[in-house]
Design an enzyme around this catalytic site. Structure first.
Site, PDB file in Angstrom:
ATOM      1  N   ASN A  10      -3.689  -9.584  -0.428  1.00  0.00           N
ATOM      2  CA  ASN A  10      -3.082  -9.179   0.625  1.00  0.00           C
ATOM      3  C   ASN A  10      -3.656  -7.801   0.999  1.00  0.00           C
ATOM      4  O   ASN A  10      -3.918  -6.108   0.059  1.00  0.00           O
ATOM      5  CB  ASN A  10      -1.380  -8.187  -0.176  1.00  0.00           C
ATOM      6  N   LYS A  12      -3.372  -5.119   2.866  1.00  0.00           N
ATOM      7  CA  LYS A  12      -2.339  -3.642   2.894  1.00  0.00           C
ATOM      8  C   LYS A  12      -2.928  -2.699   4.341  1.00  0.00           C
ATOM      9  O   LYS A  12      -3.545  -3.926   4.896  1.00  0.00           O
ATOM     10  CB  LYS A  12      -2.027  -3.239   1.897  1.00  0.00           C
ATOM     11  N   HIS A  94       7.044  -7.134   1.146  1.00  0.00           N
ATOM     12  CA  HIS A  94       6.970  -6.433   0.488  1.00  0.00           C
ATOM     13  C   HIS A  94       7.338  -5.180   0.019  1.00  0.00           C
ATOM     14  O   HIS A  94       8.738  -4.706   0.949  1.00  0.00           O
ATOM     15  CB  HIS A  94       5.307  -6.388   1.036  1.00  0.00           C
ATOM     16  N   GLU A  96       6.413  -2.059  -0.288  1.00  0.00           N
ATOM     17  CA  GLU A  96       6.212  -0.938   0.415  1.00  0.00           C
ATOM     18  C   GLU A  96       7.315  -1.602   2.247  1.00  0.00           C
ATOM     19  O   GLU A  96       7.210  -0.185   2.420  1.00  0.00           O
ATOM     20  CB  GLU A  96       4.777  -1.522   0.452  1.00  0.00           C
ATOM     21  N   GLU A 164       6.720  -9.609  -7.814  1.00  0.00           N
ATOM     22  CA  GLU A 164       6.338  -8.577  -7.248  1.00  0.00           C
ATOM     23  C   GLU A 164       6.769  -7.019  -8.047  1.00  0.00           C
ATOM     24  O   GLU A 164       7.444  -6.839  -7.673  1.00  0.00           O
ATOM     25  CB  GLU A 164       5.822  -7.619  -6.049  1.00  0.00           C
ATOM     26  N   GLY A 170      -0.286  -2.182  -8.010  1.00  0.00           N
ATOM     27  CA  GLY A 170      -0.691  -0.888  -8.315  1.00  0.00           C
ATOM     28  C   GLY A 170      -1.324   0.476  -9.225  1.00  0.00           C
ATOM     29  O   GLY A 170      -1.766   1.132  -9.019  1.00  0.00           O
ATOM     30  N   SER A 210      -0.926  -6.102  -9.920  1.00  0.00           N
ATOM     31  CA  SER A 210      -1.586  -5.639 -10.759  1.00  0.00           C
ATOM     32  C   SER A 210      -2.736  -6.954 -10.952  1.00  0.00           C
ATOM     33  O   SER A 210      -3.626  -6.450 -11.850  1.00  0.00           O
ATOM     34  CB  SER A 210      -1.416  -4.083 -11.942  1.00  0.00           C
TER      35      SER A 210
HETATM   36  C1  PEP Z   1       0.391  -6.202  -3.341  1.00  0.00           C
HETATM   37  O1  PEP Z   1       0.457  -5.650  -2.716  1.00  0.00           O
HETATM   38  O2  PEP Z   1       1.439  -6.863  -3.294  1.00  0.00           O
HETATM   39  C2  PEP Z   1      -0.096  -5.721  -4.437  1.00  0.00           C
HETATM   40  C3  PEP Z   1      -0.004  -7.551  -6.187  1.00  0.00           C
HETATM   41  O3  PEP Z   1      -0.356  -4.901  -4.843  1.00  0.00           O
HETATM   42  P1  PEP Z   1      -1.681  -4.986  -6.799  1.00  0.00           P
HETATM   43  O4  PEP Z   1      -2.218  -6.048  -6.624  1.00  0.00           O
HETATM   44  O5  PEP Z   1      -2.863  -3.779  -5.870  1.00  0.00           O
HETATM   45  O6  PEP Z   1      -0.806  -4.299  -7.745  1.00  0.00           O
END
Ligand code: PEP
Length: 248
Positions: A10, A12, A94, A96, A164, A170, A210
């Protein structure tokens, strides 16, 4: 049932046309991966990325879609438009988007239905906040999100769930392997209770938050983890290729 793992990236709101070179480098680094590989760039790059990666091992997806197929929705993108641009999947719900745009489970469900209508696989994201985990409510929250966000009529091909934890995205922090195992086992059981064992056994459950080259193999080795949804570490082929390798 043997489920083929999925390594999904992803991007983003990152990447201009110059970043397409990273997608091509990833395809070159993983010519015959032992897992499915998906990159979800910003909408502006989907068509160009799909064109450049055509016929190769890396497929392209969107990061969001509108429930409607067309209409007066300035700035939004229909699932049909993603498919037309070359996407085969779309991330919906997601955290976000749930946080930044107030997306509810009902809206996420409508977006997943739109994805299916357009022939796309819906990658539906769920996950608890840190406060919810600290309050011992992680399973309750994830269960309610699954119930509310997954439409009726899924198939293993068109539904992927990404667990998630919001606090792991992040942040460089991840749950323990035991906690990941617990949530994934819970999610599969929840899907089985609603849709039956055959569907639940076939649906891929990704972990996201992460995931890095250094922890991917351990996380992907957890029972009921069928790959990962990867943010920051999917931007560079040098980081994402070893994650694809770990899922293969
Ligand atoms: C994500 O945005 O779905 C995500 C898992 O981000 P990151 O791997 O940067 O934690």
């Amino acid at each position: 049932m043997a489920r083929r793992k999925l390594a999904a990236g992803n991007w983003k709101m990152n990447g201009t046309r110059a970043a397409l070179a990273e997608a091509e480098a990833l395809a070159a680094a993983c010519p015959a991966p032992g897992c499915d590989v998906l990159l979800c760039p910003p909408a502006t790059l989907i068509a160009a990325m799909a064109e450049r990666l055509r016929g190769g091992p890396v497929r392209v997806g969107g990061q969001d879609c509108h429930p409607a197929p067309s209409g007066a929705h300035t700035g939004d993108i229909a699932a049909e438009m993603l498919a037309d641009a070359g996407a085969v999947a779309v991330i919906v719900g997601h955290s976000e988007r749930r946080a930044d745009h107030g997306e509810t489970d009902a809206l996420v469900r409508a977006k997943a239905e739109a994805a299916w209508r357009a022939g796309l696989t819906a990658i539906i994201c769920v996950g608890e906040t840190e406060a919810q985990r600290d309050a011992g409510k992680a399973l309750e929250v994830v269960g309610a999100q699954l119930d509310g966000s997954v439409p009726d009529g899924p198939t293993p091909e068109r539904l992927v769930i990404a667990y998630e934890p919001v606090w792991a995205i992040g942040s460089g922090r991840t749950p323990t392997l035991e906690d990941i195992a617990q949530v994934h086992e819970f999610m599969r059981a929840r899907l089985a209770a609603r849709f039956g064992d055959a569907l639940a056994d076939g649906v891929r459950l990704l972990y996201g938050g992460s995931v890095k080259p250094g922890n991917a193999a351990q996380i992907f080795g957890v029972p009921n983890v069928d790959g990962g949804l990867v943010g920051g570490a999917s931007l560079k082929a040098a980081d994402f290729a070893p994650i694809v390798e770990a899922a293969s």
